[in-house]
Design a protein around this motif. Structure first.
Motif, PDB file in Angstrom:
ATOM      1  N   MET A  72       0.845  -1.205   0.000  1.00 27.71           N
ATOM      2  CA  MET A  72       0.000   0.000   0.000  1.00 27.71           C
ATOM      3  C   MET A  72       0.876   1.249   0.000  1.00 27.71           C
ATOM      4  SD  MET A  72      -2.964   1.077   2.653  1.00 27.71           S
ATOM      5  CE  MET A  72      -4.135  -0.123   2.036  1.00 27.71           C
ATOM      6  N   LEU A  73       0.444   2.237  -0.754  1.00 23.27           N
ATOM      7  CA  LEU A  73       1.205   3.479  -0.835  1.00 23.27           C
ATOM      8  C   LEU A  73       1.012   4.293   0.437  1.00 23.27           C
ATOM      9  CD1 LEU A  73       2.862   5.557  -2.418  1.00 23.27           C
ATOM     10  CD2 LEU A  73       0.753   6.315  -3.495  1.00 23.27           C
ATOM     11  N   LEU A  74       2.139   4.734   1.023  1.00 21.71           N
ATOM     12  CA  LEU A  74       2.089   5.582   2.215  1.00 21.71           C
ATOM     13  C   LEU A  74       2.614   6.963   1.847  1.00 21.71           C
ATOM     14  CD1 LEU A  74       3.597   3.015   4.747  1.00 21.71           C
ATOM     15  CD2 LEU A  74       1.186   3.590   4.445  1.00 21.71           C
ATOM     16  N   ILE A  75       1.944   7.968   2.338  1.00 18.47           N
ATOM     17  CA  ILE A  75       2.364   9.344   2.058  1.00 18.47           C
ATOM     18  C   ILE A  75       2.558  10.076   3.382  1.00 18.47           C
ATOM     19  CG2 ILE A  75       1.657  11.531   0.989  1.00 18.47           C
ATOM     20  CD1 ILE A  75       0.124   9.932  -1.087  1.00 18.47           C
ATOM     21  N   ASP A  76       3.651  10.847   3.440  1.00 18.16           N
ATOM     22  CA  ASP A  76       3.938  11.622   4.656  1.00 18.16           C
ATOM     23  C   ASP A  76       3.189  12.941   4.603  1.00 18.16           C
ATOM     24  OD1 ASP A  76       5.738   9.789   5.779  1.00 18.16           O
ATOM     25  OD2 ASP A  76       7.334  10.475   4.446  1.00 18.16           O
ATOM     26  N   CYS A  77       2.203  13.080   5.454  1.00 22.38           N
ATOM     27  CA  CYS A  77       1.548  14.382   5.588  1.00 22.38           C
ATOM     28  C   CYS A  77       2.519  15.272   6.378  1.00 22.38           C
ATOM     29  CB  CYS A  77       0.225  14.245   6.339  1.00 22.38           C
ATOM     30  SG  CYS A  77      -0.496  15.813   6.832  1.00 22.38           S
ATOM     31  N   PRO A  78       2.793  16.502   5.902  1.00 17.67           N
ATOM     32  CA  PRO A  78       3.764  17.344   6.609  1.00 17.67           C
ATOM     33  C   PRO A  78       3.293  17.678   8.024  1.00 17.67           C
ATOM     34  CG  PRO A  78       3.138  18.326   4.497  1.00 17.67           C
ATOM     35  CD  PRO A  78       2.251  17.136   4.705  1.00 17.67           C
ATOM     36  N   ASN A  79       2.001  17.509   8.282  1.00 14.48           N
ATOM     37  CA  ASN A  79       1.469  17.803   9.601  1.00 14.48           C
ATOM     38  C   ASN A  79       1.315  16.553  10.469  1.00 14.48           C
ATOM     39  OD1 ASN A  79       0.263  19.644  11.552  1.00 14.48           O
ATOM     40  ND2 ASN A  79      -1.647  18.570  11.102  1.00 14.48           N
ATOM     41  N   CYS A  80       0.790  15.447   9.874  1.00 13.49           N
ATOM     42  CA  CYS A  80       0.402  14.269  10.683  1.00 13.49           C
ATOM     43  C   CYS A  80       1.391  13.115  10.584  1.00 13.49           C
ATOM     44  CB  CYS A  80      -0.961  13.750  10.238  1.00 13.49           C
ATOM     45  SG  CYS A  80      -2.220  15.014  10.141  1.00 13.49           S
ATOM     46  N   GLY A  81       2.279  13.139   9.620  1.00 12.91           N
ATOM     47  CA  GLY A  81       3.190  12.009   9.466  1.00 12.91           C
ATOM     48  C   GLY A  81       2.693  10.989   8.458  1.00 12.91           C
ATOM     49  N   ARG A  82       3.271   9.775   8.521  1.00 11.50           N
ATOM     50  CA  ARG A  82       3.051   8.758   7.486  1.00 11.50           C
ATOM     51  C   ARG A  82       1.672   8.106   7.610  1.00 11.50           C
ATOM     52  NH1 ARG A  82       8.111   5.352   5.727  1.00 11.50           N
ATOM     53  NH2 ARG A  82       8.558   7.505   5.186  1.00 11.50           N
ATOM     54  N   ARG A  83       0.871   8.182   6.546  1.00 12.88           N
ATOM     55  CA  ARG A  83      -0.476   7.606   6.553  1.00 12.88           C
ATOM     56  C   ARG A  83      -0.743   6.913   5.220  1.00 12.88           C
ATOM     57  NH1 ARG A  83      -3.567  10.450  10.396  1.00 12.88           N
ATOM     58  NH2 ARG A  83      -2.160  10.845  12.144  1.00 12.88           N
ATOM     59  N   ASN A 114       5.539   5.369  -8.176  1.00 14.31           N
ATOM     60  CA  ASN A 114       4.786   5.882  -7.027  1.00 14.31           C
ATOM     61  C   ASN A 114       5.658   6.195  -5.815  1.00 14.31           C
ATOM     62  OD1 ASN A 114       2.178   6.333  -7.808  1.00 14.31           O
ATOM     63  ND2 ASN A 114       1.610   4.185  -7.641  1.00 14.31           N
ATOM     64  N   GLU A 115       6.954   6.309  -6.038  1.00  5.34           N
ATOM     65  CA  GLU A 115       7.836   6.713  -4.949  1.00  5.34           C
ATOM     66  C   GLU A 115       7.594   8.199  -4.642  1.00  5.34           C
ATOM     67  OE1 GLU A 115      12.626   6.656  -3.970  1.00  5.34           O
ATOM     68  OE2 GLU A 115      11.905   6.209  -5.980  1.00  5.34           O
ATOM     69  N   VAL A 116       7.349   8.507  -3.372  1.00  5.85           N
ATOM     70  CA  VAL A 116       7.135   9.909  -2.979  1.00  5.85           C
ATOM     71  C   VAL A 116       8.442  10.438  -2.413  1.00  5.85           C
ATOM     72  CG1 VAL A 116       5.758  11.495  -1.587  1.00  5.85           C
ATOM     73  CG2 VAL A 116       4.723   9.398  -2.472  1.00  5.85           C
ATOM     74  N   LEU A 117       9.067  11.384  -3.124  1.00 11.03           N
ATOM     75  CA  LEU A 117      10.376  11.866  -2.697  1.00 11.03           C
ATOM     76  C   LEU A 117      10.285  12.847  -1.541  1.00 11.03           C
ATOM     77  CD1 LEU A 117      12.601  12.261  -5.863  1.00 11.03           C
ATOM     78  CD2 LEU A 117      12.219  10.301  -4.387  1.00 11.03           C
ATOM     79  N   LYS A 118       9.354  13.811  -1.658  1.00 14.50           N
ATOM     80  CA  LYS A 118       9.172  14.702  -0.507  1.00 14.50           C
ATOM     81  C   LYS A 118       7.772  15.300  -0.513  1.00 14.50           C
ATOM     82  CE  LYS A 118      11.769  18.446  -2.764  1.00 14.50           C
ATOM     83  NZ  LYS A 118      12.695  19.553  -2.539  1.00 14.50           N
ATOM     84  N   THR A 119       7.362  15.747   0.667  1.00 11.36           N
ATOM     85  CA  THR A 119       6.079  16.436   0.818  1.00 11.36           C
ATOM     86  C   THR A 119       6.323  17.686   1.646  1.00 11.36           C
ATOM     87  OG1 THR A 119       5.611  15.127   2.792  1.00 11.36           O
ATOM     88  CG2 THR A 119       4.684  14.316   0.745  1.00 11.36           C
ATOM     89  N   TYR A 120       5.598  18.743   1.327  1.00 11.25           N
ATOM     90  CA  TYR A 120       5.819  20.013   2.042  1.00 11.25           C
ATOM     91  C   TYR A 120       4.650  20.945   1.803  1.00 11.25           C
ATOM     92  CZ  TYR A 120       7.551  20.723  -2.713  1.00 11.25           C
ATOM     93  OH  TYR A 120       7.678  20.722  -4.083  1.00 11.25           O
TER      94      TYR A 120
END
Lengths: 412, 92
Positions: free
Chosen positions: B1-12, B75-81
């Motif tokens: 499953m793809l996980l994305i780091d929310c800049p506020n909440c963390g990995r979801r 689908n690699e997420v390099l960064k979120t901001y």
């Protein structure tokens, strides 16, 4: 076909002749078609048949029919929402009706009828409008209610048990299913026999444009000069158009589909529910083949997801509660090139000699014959045929969209 | 499953988020733009094969919009901001 089969059975040691042939790549063609799916091959076939243009190459990066042509759920229908859409898709349906005879190839078109379910008052209103638009265009579509739905699909739950009960349905008797591989092979066979070259495993790396006119394509197998180039690459169409410097209003989304184990025949209509994001039919082998709406975010990756299986499983059980013990056997995805108005983009572009047949989103397969025929005319005459004028590339700059979302998509 | 780091909440899980499309800032001086320039902004898309700068909305979490750089094939997420005033669209 059956006579051929009997002859072949008695002639076991000799293989059937090849349906198309591998030929050496020439360094120049009048027309180069990028994308060896049903659209590209149909265009090659009609270039030869209608316009006598035989110096045609179809370039396919994988094997023919590997993309959307072999991944769709084989549904054919013409009950669209806009008059432009209805006319266009109905021409396609008529060509499909004649295809087995025209191409002497059994494509197994089964016009078993097509039901689009309404679960809300809003859907019923849209369907009334679609039925009226269709009837004015001479397309057989009408609104029916649970008593009649129950007769067409006895196992469909039309009670008030579900969260979203079935209130009505748009019934489209000419709709049905077809064998999609056979469509690809029939076009490939006739294009090949007519002189077109089908090159599999050839990927286009660049398109050369000089002074706004196409010159040729750079491929993994060398440079090929071309008088005209058609981009018929569905999900990958933006990457090809970028090479020619043509901007497209397209976003690529995967769409997932799956089949269950084989069951006794119980469903002889196609059932679609926009609200529940599902369309399903039973194949000749007895499997239920079903698809959903596009995935929730844009990507070029065709990996299946558990979220899809959970979603479609739940929705299928809303429609057919008796399937609760049936297992899902295979799941796959195909790439859909979505446009903002859910209509395709066909014909000329700002680059002379560069034609597009893109933006086919979730509805490309049913349009293959007419897309091939009209694109062949566009390329041969270097103009846009009347039937596809509404789908021209320049409609975006003119802000003249053809809104088909209400009839082309599930999940809105 | 793809996980994305929310800049506020963390990995979801990706299922907590809504996709907001590629990053495509609204043209400045709106009144002076031609129909064709508006068509470019409203309809035309990069639809990149590769690294894409895009909007995400953390619907089942903090409810904030943020930007991500994701590869559209792997689908690699390099960064979120979070968006900042000097953010420029990719490839322009």
């Amino acid at each position: 076909m059956s006579w051929k089969l009997i002859k072949q059975a008695l002639n076991g040691s000799k293989p059937l002749p090849r349906m198309w042939h591998e030929r050496p790549i020439k360094n120049s063609y009048d027309v180069v078609i990028i994308g060896g799916g049903a659209h590209g091959l149909a265009c090659a076939y009609y270039l030869i048949k209608d316009h006598g243009i035989t110096d045609v190459a179809v370039l396919e990066q994988s094997y023919i029919g590997a993309g959307g042509s072999g991944r769709n759920t084989t549904i054919i229908r013409s009950n669209y929402l806009t008059p432009e859409g209805v006319q266009f898709y109905d021409e396609s349906l008529k060509l499909y009706e004649q295809m087995s005879i025209d191409l002497d190839y059994n494509v197994m078109f089964s016009q078993r009828g097509h039901l689009t379910l309404a679960h809300t008052d809003g859907s019923i209103r849209t369907m009334r409008r679609r039925a009226e638009v269709n009837q004015i265009q001479g397309v057989d579509t009408r609104l029916i209610f649970p008593d009649e739905i129950k007769k067409l699909a006895p196992y469909l739950d039309v009670s008030d048990r579900p969260r979203f009960p079935i209130l009505a349905a748009l019934y489209h008797p000419p709709g049905g299913v077809i064998r999609h591989d056979a469509v690809v092979w029939a076009y490939a066979h006739h294009a090949d026999a007519g002189g077109a070259h089908i090159h599999q495993g050839v990927r286009v790396k660049d398109i050369r444009v000089t002074n706004g006119v196409v010159n040729g394509v750079e491929t993994t197998h060398g440079y090929i000069k071309a008088g005209a180039i058609l981009n018929a690459t569905a999900g990958w169409c933006t990457t090809i158009a970028d090479m020619a410097g043509v901007r497209l209003p397209i976003t690529t989304f995967p769409l997932q589909a799956s089949v269950t184990e084989a069951l006794k025949p119980f469903l002889n209509v196609v059932v679609v529910s926009g609200s529940l994001h599902v369309y399903v039919s039973q194949t000749d082998r007895g499997e239920l083949i079903m698809g959903a709406s596009v995935d929730p975010f844009a990507q070029y990756n065709m990996r299946g997801s558990l979220a899809y299986l959970e979603g479609i499983g739940g929705h299928m059980l809303e429609l057919f509660p008796m399937l609760s013990k049936v297992s899902m056997r295979r799941q796959w995805a195909g790439l859909c090139d979505m446009t903002p108005d859910y209509s395709p983009i066909m014909g000329v572009t700002p680059v002379e000699g560069f034609y597009v047949d893109v933006g086919w989103g979730t509805y490309g397969f049913k349009a293959s014959p007419i897309a091939g025929k009209t694109l062949a005319e566009a390329i041969a005459t270097r103009s846009t045929p009347e039937l596809i004028r509404p789908f021209r590339y320049s409609r975006f700059n003119e802000h003249a969209l053809v809104g088909e979302k209400g009839a082309a998509a599930v999940g809105h | 499953m793809l996980l994305i780091d929310c800049p506020n909440c963390g990995r979801r899980s990706v299922q907590e988020y809504n996709y907001g499309g590629e990053y495509n800032p609204r043209p400045e001086n709106a009144m002076e733009r031609t129909d064709v320039e508006w068509a470019e902004y409203i309809y035309m898309r990069d639809n990149k094969w590769g690294l894409q700068k895009e909007w995400w909305y953390h619907q089942s979490g903090c409810g904030l919009w943020f930007l991500a750089e994701r590869h559209t094939q792997s689908n690699e997420v390099l960064k979120t901001y979070f968006w900042q005033k000097n953010d420029v669209p990719q490839g322009k």
